[in-house]
Design a protein around this motif. Structure first.
Motif, PDB file in Angstrom:
ATOM      1  N   GLY A 130      -3.798  -6.428  -1.787  1.00  0.00           N
ATOM      2  CA  GLY A 130      -2.582  -5.908  -2.404  1.00  0.00           C
ATOM      3  C   GLY A 130      -1.858  -4.935  -1.495  1.00  0.00           C
ATOM      4  O   GLY A 130      -2.454  -4.392  -0.569  1.00  0.00           O
ATOM      5  N   GLY A 131      -0.585  -4.731  -1.745  1.00  0.00           N
ATOM      6  CA  GLY A 131       0.184  -3.703  -1.041  1.00  0.00           C
ATOM      7  C   GLY A 131       0.557  -4.032   0.387  1.00  0.00           C
ATOM      8  O   GLY A 131       0.981  -3.152   1.126  1.00  0.00           O
ATOM      9  N   VAL A 132       0.438  -5.295   0.796  1.00  0.00           N
ATOM     10  CA  VAL A 132       0.762  -5.660   2.185  1.00  0.00           C
ATOM     11  C   VAL A 132       2.224  -6.076   2.354  1.00  0.00           C
ATOM     12  O   VAL A 132       2.683  -6.295   3.466  1.00  0.00           O
ATOM     13  N   GLY A 133       2.947  -6.203   1.225  1.00  0.00           N
ATOM     14  CA  GLY A 133       4.371  -6.553   1.311  1.00  0.00           C
ATOM     15  C   GLY A 133       4.704  -7.968   0.848  1.00  0.00           C
ATOM     16  O   GLY A 133       5.773  -8.475   1.144  1.00  0.00           O
ATOM     17  N   ARG A 134       3.812  -8.578   0.097  1.00  0.00           N
ATOM     18  CA  ARG A 134       4.102  -9.933  -0.404  1.00  0.00           C
ATOM     19  C   ARG A 134       5.383  -9.952  -1.217  1.00  0.00           C
ATOM     20  O   ARG A 134       6.288 -10.759  -0.976  1.00  0.00           O
ATOM     21  N   THR A 135       5.467  -9.066  -2.227  1.00  0.00           N
ATOM     22  CA  THR A 135       6.641  -9.066  -3.104  1.00  0.00           C
ATOM     23  C   THR A 135       7.907  -8.705  -2.321  1.00  0.00           C
ATOM     24  O   THR A 135       8.945  -9.349  -2.472  1.00  0.00           O
ATOM     25  N   THR A 136       7.788  -7.708  -1.474  1.00  0.00           N
ATOM     26  CA  THR A 136       8.940  -7.282  -0.668  1.00  0.00           C
ATOM     27  C   THR A 136       9.476  -8.440   0.171  1.00  0.00           C
ATOM     28  O   THR A 136      10.678  -8.712   0.173  1.00  0.00           O
TER      29      THR A 136
ATOM     30  N   ASN B   7       4.244  -6.834   8.909  1.00  0.00           N
ATOM     31  CA  ASN B   7       5.100  -5.993   8.070  1.00  0.00           C
ATOM     32  C   ASN B   7       4.748  -4.528   8.318  1.00  0.00           C
ATOM     33  O   ASN B   7       3.639  -4.209   8.722  1.00  0.00           O
ATOM     34  N   ARG B   8       5.705  -3.635   8.051  1.00  0.00           N
ATOM     35  CA  ARG B   8       5.541  -2.188   8.282  1.00  0.00           C
ATOM     36  C   ARG B   8       5.117  -1.955   9.716  1.00  0.00           C
ATOM     37  O   ARG B   8       4.189  -1.209  10.005  1.00  0.00           O
TER      38      ARG B   8
ATOM     39  N   ILE C  65       8.833  -6.981  10.601  1.00  0.00           N
ATOM     40  CA  ILE C  65       9.572  -6.120   9.681  1.00  0.00           C
ATOM     41  C   ILE C  65       9.045  -4.699   9.854  1.00  0.00           C
ATOM     42  O   ILE C  65       7.840  -4.466   9.759  1.00  0.00           O
ATOM     43  N   GLY C  66       9.940  -3.773  10.107  1.00  0.00           N
ATOM     44  CA  GLY C  66       9.539  -2.390  10.341  1.00  0.00           C
ATOM     45  C   GLY C  66       9.219  -1.631   9.062  1.00  0.00           C
ATOM     46  O   GLY C  66       9.543  -2.069   7.963  1.00  0.00           O
ATOM     47  N   GLN C  67       8.565  -0.497   9.253  1.00  0.00           N
ATOM     48  CA  GLN C  67       8.306   0.432   8.145  1.00  0.00           C
ATOM     49  C   GLN C  67       9.607   1.175   7.880  1.00  0.00           C
ATOM     50  O   GLN C  67      10.052   1.955   8.709  1.00  0.00           O
ATOM     51  N   ARG C  68      10.276   0.900   6.747  1.00  0.00           N
ATOM     52  CA  ARG C  68      11.587   1.496   6.478  1.00  0.00           C
ATOM     53  C   ARG C  68      11.725   1.861   5.004  1.00  0.00           C
ATOM     54  O   ARG C  68      11.482   1.037   4.130  1.00  0.00           O
TER      55      ARG C  68
ATOM     56  N   PHE D  45      13.243  -0.220   1.990  1.00  0.00           N
ATOM     57  CA  PHE D  45      12.518  -1.250   1.232  1.00  0.00           C
ATOM     58  C   PHE D  45      12.002  -0.686  -0.093  1.00  0.00           C
ATOM     59  O   PHE D  45      12.004  -1.384  -1.105  1.00  0.00           O
ATOM     60  N   ALA D  46      11.559   0.553  -0.072  1.00  0.00           N
ATOM     61  CA  ALA D  46      11.080   1.187  -1.302  1.00  0.00           C
ATOM     62  C   ALA D  46      12.250   1.433  -2.254  1.00  0.00           C
ATOM     63  O   ALA D  46      12.143   1.211  -3.461  1.00  0.00           O
TER      64      ALA D  46
HETATM   65  N1  LIG Z   1       8.422  -2.791   5.501  1.00  0.00           N
HETATM   66  C1  LIG Z   1       8.251  -1.866   4.551  1.00  0.00           C
HETATM   67  N2  LIG Z   1       8.715  -0.606   4.724  1.00  0.00           N
HETATM   68  C2  LIG Z   1       8.543   0.324   3.770  1.00  0.00           C
HETATM   69  N3  LIG Z   1       7.930   0.112   2.599  1.00  0.00           N
HETATM   70  C3  LIG Z   1       7.438  -1.121   2.371  1.00  0.00           C
HETATM   71  C4  LIG Z   1       7.568  -2.173   3.314  1.00  0.00           C
HETATM   72  N4  LIG Z   1       6.989  -3.284   2.794  1.00  0.00           N
HETATM   73  C5  LIG Z   1       6.517  -2.939   1.584  1.00  0.00           C
HETATM   74  N5  LIG Z   1       6.777  -1.653   1.311  1.00  0.00           N
HETATM   75  C6  LIG Z   1       6.402  -0.893   0.094  1.00  0.00           C
HETATM   76  O1  LIG Z   1       4.985  -0.966  -0.045  1.00  0.00           O
HETATM   77  C7  LIG Z   1       4.605  -1.142  -1.390  1.00  0.00           C
HETATM   78  C8  LIG Z   1       3.801  -2.426  -1.522  1.00  0.00           C
HETATM   79  O2  LIG Z   1       4.626  -3.527  -1.152  1.00  0.00           O
HETATM   80  P1  LIG Z   1       4.657  -4.853  -2.030  1.00  0.00           P
HETATM   81  O3  LIG Z   1       5.702  -5.734  -1.452  1.00  0.00           O
HETATM   82  O4  LIG Z   1       4.765  -4.534  -3.479  1.00  0.00           O
HETATM   83  O5  LIG Z   1       3.198  -5.417  -1.695  1.00  0.00           O
HETATM   84  P2  LIG Z   1       2.322  -6.544  -2.454  1.00  0.00           P
HETATM   85  O6  LIG Z   1       3.267  -7.409  -3.230  1.00  0.00           O
HETATM   86  O7  LIG Z   1       1.641  -7.266  -1.343  1.00  0.00           O
HETATM   87  O8  LIG Z   1       1.348  -5.815  -3.319  1.00  0.00           O
HETATM   88  C9  LIG Z   1       5.903  -1.156  -2.192  1.00  0.00           C
HETATM   89  O9  LIG Z   1       6.125   0.118  -2.676  1.00  0.00           O
HETATM   90  C10 LIG Z   1       6.967  -1.517  -1.170  1.00  0.00           C
HETATM   91  O10 LIG Z   1       8.241  -0.979  -1.484  1.00  0.00           O
END
Ligand SMILES: Nc1ncnc2c1ncn2[C@@H]1O[C@H](COP(=O)(O)OP(=O)(O)O)[C@@H](O)[C@H]1O
Ligand SMILES: [Mg+2]
Length: 212
Positions: free
Chosen positions: A10-16, A143-144, A171-174, A177-178
């Motif tokens: 979890g939290g790797v940016g799948r949804t993003t 990602n990040r 994709i950079g840490q930015r 996205f949050a």
């Molecule tokens: N490239 C990024 N830069 C900054 N924040 C990010 C980035 N990618 C994801 N996040 C943040 O990290 C958290 C987890 O990302 P999310 O896409 O929900 O992951 P997953 O779906 O894999 O659990 C969210 O709060 C999201 O806004």
């Protein structure tokens, strides 16, 4: 094309990444449906937030966190140019079903020395799916990632001759996205000229070039 964004972590940016891929293609005039296959339904929540704020709809979102996903996706795909599946964490049955539904699997990973790339579990699920679907394509997405850091460079090198290969676009840490996640927006709607928006455009274009 049916793209599944998967990682059992979890939290790797799948949804993003799933939302932005769907959004970028929608913006370019493609008919896109995003399937929220995560029981936590964060993509669905994002689209509800968007609807509450009356922001224009760039793509449809359906919630479908069921092991029968692979049987339902072909029906959805008939009325769309692209389908993007936002995958679940852990849940092996759902993950298997998403792998069977997809033409392309994107595996977001964060370039950290402590972070095993995709875990062995993700890769063994992929190998298993390829028994049934040998033509299933897969790519890592960093990602990040700050492309200038040593860690990111090492990550890219480590993944260079990896199977699956790593996408050239990262994709950079930015922070934007949050902000996007919270406001039902996409980064190019919040900051049109931003680095984040450019990265997403390049990422979506690279993914579209991977013919299934
Ligand atoms: N490239 C990024 N830069 C900054 N924040 C990010 C980035 N990618 C994801 N996040 C943040 O990290 C958290 C987890 O990302 P999310 O896409 O929900 O992951 P997953 O779906 O894999 O659990 C969210 O709060 C999201 O806004
Ligand atoms: Mg998610």
């Amino acid at each position: 094309m049916i793209v599944a964004v998967l990682n059992q972590k979890g939290g790797v940016g799948r949804t993003t990444l799933a939302l932005h891929l769907a959004g970028e293609w929608g913006l370019r005039g493609k008919r896109v449906t995003l399937i929220d296959a995560d029981p936590q339904s964060s993509a669905l929540d994002w689209s509800k937030q968007r609807a509450r704020e009356n922001v224009s709809r760039l793509f449809g979102v359906v919630s479908l966190a069921r092991d029968t996903l692979h049987r339902e996706v072909p029906k959805i795909a008939r009325t769309a140019d692209h389908v993007v599946i936002d995958g679940p964490p852990r849940v092996a049955g759902l993950m298997r079903s998403a792998l069977l539904a997809a033409d392309l699997v994107l595996i977001p990973v964060q370039p950290s020395p402590l972070d095993g790339w995709a875990s062995a579990e993700m890769l063994s699920l992929l190998r298993e799916a390829r028994i049934y679907r040998p033509q299933l394509a897969a790519r890592f997405v960093l990602n990040r990632c700050d492309a200038r850091t040593v860690i990111a460079r090492e990550a890219t090198e480590a993944l260079a001759d990896h199977d699956p290969p790593v996408l050239v676009s990262t994709i950079g840490q930015r922070v934007v996205f949050a902000d996007a996640a919270q406001s039902g927006r996409l980064v190019f709607e919040l900051a049109e000229e931003s680095a984040a928006a450019r990265e997403i455009a390049a990422f979506a274009a690279e993914v579209a070039r991977i013919a299934p």
